[in-house]
Enzyme design. Structure first.
Site, PDB file in Angstrom:
ATOM      1  N   CYS A   1      -1.676   9.308   2.873  1.00  0.00           N
ATOM      2  CA  CYS A   1      -1.442   8.577   1.513  1.00  0.00           C
ATOM      3  C   CYS A   1      -2.326   9.045   0.401  1.00  0.00           C
ATOM      4  O   CYS A   1      -2.160   9.065  -0.725  1.00  0.00           O
ATOM      5  CB  CYS A   1      -1.255   7.055   1.725  1.00  0.00           C
ATOM      6  SG  CYS A   1      -2.783   6.234   2.400  1.00  0.00           S
TER       7      CYS A   1
ATOM      8  N   GLU B   1       0.776  -1.236   0.092  1.00  0.00           N
ATOM      9  CA  GLU B   1      -0.130   0.022  -0.043  1.00  0.00           C
ATOM     10  C   GLU B   1       0.858   1.391  -0.005  1.00  0.00           C
ATOM     11  O   GLU B   1       1.397   1.622   0.867  1.00  0.00           O
ATOM     12  CB  GLU B   1      -0.920   0.068   1.351  1.00  0.00           C
ATOM     13  CG  GLU B   1      -1.903  -1.053   1.487  1.00  0.00           C
ATOM     14  CD  GLU B   1      -3.042  -1.158   0.554  1.00  0.00           C
ATOM     15  OE1 GLU B   1      -3.644   0.014   0.437  1.00  0.00           O
ATOM     16  OE2 GLU B   1      -3.485  -2.103  -0.160  1.00  0.00           O
TER      17      GLU B   1
END
Lengths: 451, 483
Positions: B248, B213
């Site tokens: 993110c 991720e």
């Protein structure tokens, strides 16, 4: 050469050529045509590479490849549609969906044992999913490899689907390029090289590898049927003779070993006396024809190469245990196989097997057939690989599932904005905990903001 | 130490401790208890690490982690049941199913280097929840950049969950490298592309599958055809209300038309002041930068005069408190570090184009982001965006929220990562889907056995091509064999 191929495919993909469902369907229909029109050539190439009997070529490669195409053609319309999913109350009002989009430009590296099917099957998935694809067929099956290089350009869109032939050098060059996915079929050793190369570009991989696929045979079986079913994949005395005659090396229904390197690898497995002494049937070899007869061994010492490495040849060793239940621990003491098989009528043993033997896939009371069901994912786990394909799983293998959440400008919950106050926190906590009143308050714009 | 941990977890897994659904549910219920009982401690740790406002801790971490647990508890019964699938006519009679089995012993690494996820608790706990629900033993390596949260995990988890199957290993590069040398059945890594390459290379040695991720520059396209005030509020809270940009999925940059930019900038100024006051560095609602290394990384992005000149709002910094105010820039040259690397901080550059449609090509000229956002009422632009911008996930008319929907897979593509999780996707992430085909001894089709004859071939061809007569012939045992 490899860089040029990658560049060209990237340009074709960027131009959007592979996106329309009509284009994808046209390629798959062309592949069906190719398989139908060139069945003789395909069969001949498989025979040249492996002395594969035409019946096996048809059953195991040609018909399955065609079925793959037709399954994808039928499914593609629904597979390419976005999948609506429930929207969360906390983002009310909104709609949520999962959109399948192609990864982009993908590399398929194939193997030599089912050189036609294992090349074309992943390519079918890549095309159905809207990717541009390069296929690197196995150089160990050279007739099939050059058949692909010659035939594919005659049938499919060569600007988006390419064949690159070659060995270690060409494959290494391909692996240095950046791909959006690499699909590799082969050995664990080379798979590590492929994955390490992929890591440099953060390229996801699917690795279809091998392993020692065990067959547990319980005494509570229809033995004749069980043995015949194993014998189609493995070999045992009476049935072997029925299938292949008294001199199997002369049977037209037996494939040969792919090349002398593997012939020598195999014969050396039984060279040692303590292994050769365990042969109970077969053992004949013909080096000139690269043929080895179906061979059965019983209770070979477990520390020999035959018993530790994947055989990938006509030797079938039998291991014996005191109680049949011990076979499960035995299998689990080794690395996870691509497939595990059990023959029994005992439901308890069957349940134990299914629940407690990790494997890529498993079959009870038959062998190998699960690969023919397009609703079952085909792939390994642990040392036998990662990722799966067949049917819709092939489409998914080469697809990115993109989450898409769509809102309008209504449903403003001012409670979510700074400055954070205890009042806002209370409303949001309530909302998150499913309180209907909190939802109403939040939607009514509480707390009221000054505009 | 790493080898010892791996060995112990393998023994626990081999002993079958993590397999029963009751055990898995008990662990998840214990995690819910932990989150409820220790909410104060968790909030305090997040505040110590990031000066994260309690509201954000609750909204983005605590409530989401709890929701993850409850969603898994509700779903687990059906997720762990085998899934029946159609059996093929060629293997008639047979039953086919897909059985979910745990991969075994898995490693979850919450970013060790840069960047770390906006939801530290969430990013650490969510994969662990998935691993447990799927029946694995798991070791969690929390980010050492958030030391208070890391030691909180190390202290709390053993008090609540089965420590023989769920472990926490704290540490930095050295400890993580030692962990990566062990053989795991899956590695789940959240962090940067640079380190992800190291993780995947280490995994390749053991043929360990990975979920990565990662990040990227998440673009926000703002069309002129919008409710601007709502759009700007949503962008602002998604940027500065999420660890002050250190997330993110935080918007990295805005793209809008030259004509619309002045109005957009105006709206941004007003909203930032409304949210954080005249002196944002004094606002309790703004997180600080995680440490001085990242503080310096960020301030150096705007040092260059040709960048600093483009600041149209904000820019204030307080090195002692490690605080940087929300800062907006307009038309920064594209070859600067601010415009090429992922920002992961409070700077929000705006790029302008002539026509809004050009923004799609601009985004596609860069690597695929973890998230892409579009604000518009124009359905055609929306459709173009959804169809033609590859991204991990996307949102229209809001920012970041998609991670809160457990029915949507959360993950990247290309440089932003591989694999996905949340909801059932977390369970699937740590599962092997085993194909199981079950037959009886009936339905013997002797046509499949050697010696191969043309008669047999004909029957089999017919069967495969769906001929009913061929099926009957095959099932009746044609051609007849001698027993």
């Amino acid at each position: 050469m490899a860089a040029e191929v990658a560049r060209e495919l990237r340009a074709s993909f960027a131009a959007g050529r592979t996106r329309p469902v009509e284009w994808r369907a046209a390629q798959l229909r062309a592949l069906v045509r190719m398989i139908e029109e060139k069945e003789g050539d395909i069969s001949a190439a498989l025979h040249a590479d492996l002395a594969k009997p035409h019946m096996e070529s048809y059953l195991h490669e040609i018909s399955l490849a065609k079925a793959s195409c037709t399954f994808a053609l039928k499914g593609m319309k629904s597979w390419t549609k976005p999948e609506k999913v429930p929207a969360a109350i906390t983002t009310f009002p909104s709609t949520a969906q999962i959109v399948s989009e192609p990864l982009g430009v993908v590399l398929v590296i194939s193997a030599w044992n089912y050189p036609f099917l294992l090349s074309i099957d992943p390519v079918i998935g890549a095309i159905a999913a809207g990717n541009a694809v390069v296929l690197k067929p196995s150089e160990i099956a050279p007739a099939t490899s050059s058949l692909f290089a010659k035939l594919l350009p005659e049938y499919v869109d060569n600007s988006c689907i390419k064949v690159v032939e070659g060995g270690v050098e060409e494959t290494t060059a391909l692996l240095e390029q950046k791909w959006d996915k690499i699909f590799y079929t082969g050995s664990g050793t080379v798979a590590r090289v492929v994955m390490a190369a992929a890591a440099k570009h953060l390229t996801p991989v699917a690795l279809e590898l091998g392993g020692k696929c065990p067959v547990i045979v319980d005494s509570n079986v229809d033995l004749h049927v069980a043995i015949k079913r194993i014998a189609v994949g493995g070999f045992l005395k009476r049935v072997i003779e029925r299938f292949y005659g008294e001199d199997p090396l002369q049977s037209a229904d037996l494939s040969r070993i792919v090349n002398s390197k593997h012939f020598n690898r195999l014969t050396s497995l039984v060279e040692e006396k303590k292994v050769a002494d365990k042969i109970v049937y077969g053992g004949q070899t013909d080096e000139k024809q690269l043929k080895i007869a179906p061979t059965v061994l019983v209770d070979v010492p477990l520390d020999t190469a035959l018993m530790t490495a994947e055989i990938f040849g006509p030797y079938l060793p039998i291991i014996t245990v005191e109680k049949i239940e011990e076979s499960i621990d035995f299998i689990n003491s080794k690395t996870k196989p691509l497939a595990a098989y059990l023959f029994t009528k005992n439901k308890k043993l069957q349940d134990d097997f299914v629940a407690n033997v990790p494997a890529g896939g498993m079959l009870v009371n038959d062998v190998a057939l699960h690969l023919a069901n397009p609703h079952l994912p085909f792939g390994g786990v642990g040392e036998s690989g990662m990722g799966s394909y067949h049917g819709k799983f092939s489409f998914d293998c080469f697809t990115h599932k993109k989450a898409v959440l769509i809102r309008g400008f209504g449903g403003e919950a001012t409670a979510r904005y700074p400055p954070y106050t205890t009042e806002k926190q209370k409303i949001l906590r309530g909302l998150i905990n499913g309180s209907f009143i909190a939802l109403i308050l939040a939607l009514l714009g509480f707390p009221k903001e000054k505009r």
